[in-house]
Design an enzyme around this catalytic site. Structure first.
Site, PDB file in Angstrom:
ATOM      1  N   SER A   1      -3.892  -6.092   1.198  1.00  0.00           N
ATOM      2  CA  SER A   1      -2.946  -5.330   2.009  1.00  0.00           C
ATOM      3  C   SER A   1      -1.597  -6.016   1.984  1.00  0.00           C
ATOM      4  CB  SER A   1      -3.447  -5.181   3.448  1.00  0.00           C
ATOM      5  OG  SER A   1      -3.761  -6.429   3.981  1.00  0.00           O
TER       6      SER A   1
ATOM      7  N   GLY B   1       0.875  -5.465   0.237  1.00  0.00           N
ATOM      8  CA  GLY B   1       1.404  -5.670  -1.111  1.00  0.00           C
ATOM      9  C   GLY B   1       0.868  -6.910  -1.814  1.00  0.00           C
TER      10      GLY B   1
ATOM     11  N   GLU C   1       0.488   7.386   4.132  1.00  0.00           N
ATOM     12  CA  GLU C   1       1.682   7.008   3.369  1.00  0.00           C
ATOM     13  C   GLU C   1       1.909   7.969   2.200  1.00  0.00           C
ATOM     14  OE1 GLU C   1       1.467   2.856   2.279  1.00  0.00           O
ATOM     15  OE2 GLU C   1       0.757   2.308   4.279  1.00  0.00           O
TER      16      GLU C   1
ATOM     17  N   GLU D   1      -1.572   6.015   0.292  1.00  0.00           N
ATOM     18  CA  GLU D   1      -2.735   5.410   0.951  1.00  0.00           C
ATOM     19  C   GLU D   1      -2.664   5.693   2.441  1.00  0.00           C
ATOM     20  OE1 GLU D   1      -2.977   1.195   1.096  1.00  0.00           O
ATOM     21  OE2 GLU D   1      -1.064   1.060   2.102  1.00  0.00           O
TER      22      GLU D   1
ATOM     23  N   ASP E   1       2.421  -0.046  10.707  1.00  0.00           N
ATOM     24  CA  ASP E   1       3.590  -0.931  10.868  1.00  0.00           C
ATOM     25  C   ASP E   1       4.893  -0.148  11.023  1.00  0.00           C
ATOM     26  OD1 ASP E   1       2.133  -3.245  10.482  1.00  0.00           O
ATOM     27  OD2 ASP E   1       2.430  -3.240   8.316  1.00  0.00           O
ATOM     28  N   THR E   2       5.081   0.840  10.154  1.00  0.00           N
ATOM     29  CA  THR E   2       6.348   1.590  10.199  1.00  0.00           C
ATOM     30  C   THR E   2       6.454   2.422  11.473  1.00  0.00           C
ATOM     31  OG1 THR E   2       5.381   3.437   8.990  1.00  0.00           O
ATOM     32  CG2 THR E   2       6.497   1.756   7.670  1.00  0.00           C
TER      33      THR E   2
ATOM     34  N   ARG F   1       6.481 -11.861   9.192  1.00  0.00           N
ATOM     35  CA  ARG F   1       7.099 -10.978  10.192  1.00  0.00           C
ATOM     36  C   ARG F   1       6.946 -11.580  11.577  1.00  0.00           C
ATOM     37  NH1 ARG F   1       4.899  -5.148   8.500  1.00  0.00           N
ATOM     38  NH2 ARG F   1       3.306  -6.500   7.672  1.00  0.00           N
TER      39      ARG F   1
HETATM   40  N1  LIG Z   1       2.573   3.688  -8.134  1.00  0.00           N
HETATM   41  C1  LIG Z   1       3.631   3.115  -7.550  1.00  0.00           C
HETATM   42  N2  LIG Z   1       4.828   3.079  -8.155  1.00  0.00           N
HETATM   43  C2  LIG Z   1       5.895   2.480  -7.570  1.00  0.00           C
HETATM   44  N3  LIG Z   1       5.858   1.884  -6.368  1.00  0.00           N
HETATM   45  C3  LIG Z   1       4.683   1.898  -5.700  1.00  0.00           C
HETATM   46  C4  LIG Z   1       3.520   2.506  -6.244  1.00  0.00           C
HETATM   47  N4  LIG Z   1       2.509   2.345  -5.362  1.00  0.00           N
HETATM   48  C5  LIG Z   1       3.011   1.664  -4.326  1.00  0.00           C
HETATM   49  N5  LIG Z   1       4.325   1.402  -4.502  1.00  0.00           N
HETATM   50  C6  LIG Z   1       5.199   0.677  -3.557  1.00  0.00           C
HETATM   51  O1  LIG Z   1       4.504  -0.426  -3.017  1.00  0.00           O
HETATM   52  C7  LIG Z   1       4.358  -0.299  -1.608  1.00  0.00           C
HETATM   53  C8  LIG Z   1       3.022  -0.853  -1.170  1.00  0.00           C
HETATM   54  O2  LIG Z   1       1.977  -0.142  -1.790  1.00  0.00           O
HETATM   55  P1  LIG Z   1       0.606   0.123  -1.018  1.00  0.00           P
HETATM   56  O3  LIG Z   1       0.886   0.820   0.256  1.00  0.00           O
HETATM   57  O4  LIG Z   1      -0.329   0.746  -1.964  1.00  0.00           O
HETATM   58  O5  LIG Z   1       0.166  -1.390  -0.767  1.00  0.00           O
HETATM   59  P2  LIG Z   1      -0.445  -2.144   0.462  1.00  0.00           P
HETATM   60  O6  LIG Z   1      -0.862  -3.466  -0.068  1.00  0.00           O
HETATM   61  O7  LIG Z   1      -1.474  -1.315   1.106  1.00  0.00           O
HETATM   62  O8  LIG Z   1       0.754  -2.343   1.406  1.00  0.00           O
HETATM   63  P3  LIG Z   1       0.789  -2.100   2.987  1.00  0.00           P
HETATM   64  O9  LIG Z   1      -0.422  -2.749   3.553  1.00  0.00           O
HETATM   65  O10 LIG Z   1       2.093  -2.795   3.347  1.00  0.00           O
HETATM   66  O11 LIG Z   1       0.869  -0.622   3.171  1.00  0.00           O
HETATM   67  C9  LIG Z   1       4.528   1.183  -1.340  1.00  0.00           C
HETATM   68  O12 LIG Z   1       4.959   1.397  -0.017  1.00  0.00           O
HETATM   69  C10 LIG Z   1       5.563   1.559  -2.377  1.00  0.00           C
HETATM   70  O13 LIG Z   1       6.856   1.185  -1.951  1.00  0.00           O
HETATM   71 MG   LIG Z   2       0.962   0.853   2.067  1.00  0.00          MG
END
Ligand SMILES: Nc1ncnc2c1ncn2[C@@H]1O[C@H](COP(=O)(O)OP(=O)(O)OP(=O)(O)O)[C@@H](O)[C@H]1O
Ligand SMILES: [Mg+2]
Length: 398
Positions: free
Chosen positions: A159, A161, A272, A285, A292-293, A370
């Protein structure tokens, strides 16, 4: 003669598994409803622990520990506040009759990118970026070649990123796959290889379910828009309402409602959505909890995302949520590693009308952690964003 604190006539109890900043706001809302709050986290003095009646510090991947705590406390609802929880323990507890928010299966599905993608894209046919699942280097290579470069690797479980790797050329595939796996949680070997889309805008559609008789009603809040700097895979700024067209809002809502109805249960989800520069509206997802947002709803709506989740946890309704003002939020990040970090600049920040600061009270900081959030209201979203940006530029955590 009576001993101990008096019991409320209709005393209720919730247990937070994960006690971060989102948990802290839920704990406060629960306190406002006269509900007993038990906060659980892997480290002491996590944000929600500051405002809970009691706390436990355990490793939340330890299923037996979680089960023992829940059976001992017997809460009316269990709120999974983070992703890194032993979800099989939640399934067992639900089986025993405990209410897991929104439900144990939803928590399990949403923490797993592969399962969630399968459900959203394959079962429900929601549009997403093109993707492949891959388990070994050969699969990853094939997927990258098919999708073209750049493409994105995401571990099955992670999670904020963590473990996202942008691959820009064939020679980087092997290293990238290794990097993605190093950051994966729970030792999973699967990754999602995704087309790297050019993002124009990003939305969170907060979608919630509350009980009505034996059924649940599903409703959404107008989308929140958010943004992150290039190359960083977590958001830093969000604003409410979004400024995208009604057509996009309608599509985003439709996808969110479909998904949330499929996942079921009670409570709020953050769905999202990515809007690409070539005009696609894509499901990305979902979080089975306040998002968070959605912290911006602390000022933008009459009933915020945390209240909604707590109400649903208690079996109570939220028939309507109104936007009360354009608003923006900006995260406050720590600059360096520090115990009990010093926070400066608050006096100047709070001179800006319509600006509030929420500090999470985390006992230690590391670079880019954060540590708090700035909230700002304005006559327009643009004005609120400008205020939030100015405010955050004045605050230092080190
Ligand atoms: N296929 C894609 N192409 C370009 N950017 C992407 C793509 N997938 C995700 N992102 C970017 O990366 C961010 C994080 O992706 P994602 O929500 O899948 O990850 P996460 O690890 O679950 O993050 P979080 O827990 O913060 O939501 C997205 O909000 C978007 O800005
Ligand atoms: Mg996300």
């Amino acid at each position: 003669m009576s001993f101990g604190p008096p019991l409320l006539e209709d005393s209720r109890k919730i247990m937070l598994l994960g006690s971060g900043e989102l948990g802290k706001e839920m704990a406060i809302e629960a306190q406002r409803m006269g509900v007993e709050v038990i906060a659980v986290d892997r480290y002491d003095m996590a944000p929600a622990i500051h405002v809970a009646h009691r706390r436990y510090v355990v490793n939340m991947m330890d299923g037996n520990a979680i089960k023992a705590l829940v059976r001992r406390e017997s809460p009316d609802a269990i709120i999974a506040e983070i992703e890194a929880i032993n979800t099989d323990a939640l399934l067992d507890l639900e089986e025993e009759g405990f209410r897991v928010m929104p439900n144990a299966r939803a928590v399990k599905v949403c923490m797993n990118r592969v399962e969630l993608r399968r459900l959203a894209a394959e079962e429900l046919q929601l549009p997403t970026a093109r993707y492949f699942f891959a388990e070994d280097f050969e699969d990853v290579k094939k997927a990258c070649m098919d999708l073209g470069f750049p493409c994105l690797l995401k571990p099955e479980m992670s999670s904020s990123g963590h473990g996202h790797v942008l691959i820009s050329k064939y020679e980087d595939v092997e290293r990238g796959f290794k990097d993605a796996l190093t950051h994966a949680r729970g030792g999973g070997r699967k990754v999602v290889v995704e087309e790297y889309v050019r993002i124009d805008r990003e939305l969170t559609v907060l979608t919630y379910r509350y009980p009505q008789g034996n059924n649940a009603v599903t409703a959404t809040i107008p989308p929140i828009e958010h943004q992150r700097p290039e190359g960083i895979y977590h958001y830093v700024e969000s604003w409410h309402p979004s400024t995208v067209s009604n057509d996009i809002i309608e599509r985003a809502r439709e996808y969110a409602i479909k998904l949330v109805n499929k996942l079921g249960g009670l409570g709020i989800y953050g769905v999202e959505i990515l809007i690409t520069r070539d005009g696609r509206v894509l499901f990305s997802e979902a979080s089975p909890r306040p998002h968070d947002t959605g912290l911006v709803t602390l000022v933008s709506t009459d009933i915020n995302e945390f209240q909604i989740h707590v109400r649903s946890a208690l079996g109570l309704p939220t028939p309507e949520v109104k936007l009360v003002t354009p608003a923006a939020a900006h995260v406050i990040l720590a600059e360096t590693e520090a115990w009990a970090p010093r926070i400066t600049g608050l006096e100047e920040t709070l001179r800006i009308p319509g600006v509030q600061v929420r500090l999470f009270g985390k006992p230690f900081a590391y670079r880019h952690r954060r540590m708090g959030i700035v909230l700002a209201t304005g006559n327009t979203v643009e004005e609120a964003r400008e205020k939030a940006r100015l405010a955050v530029s004045l605050i230092k955590v080190r």
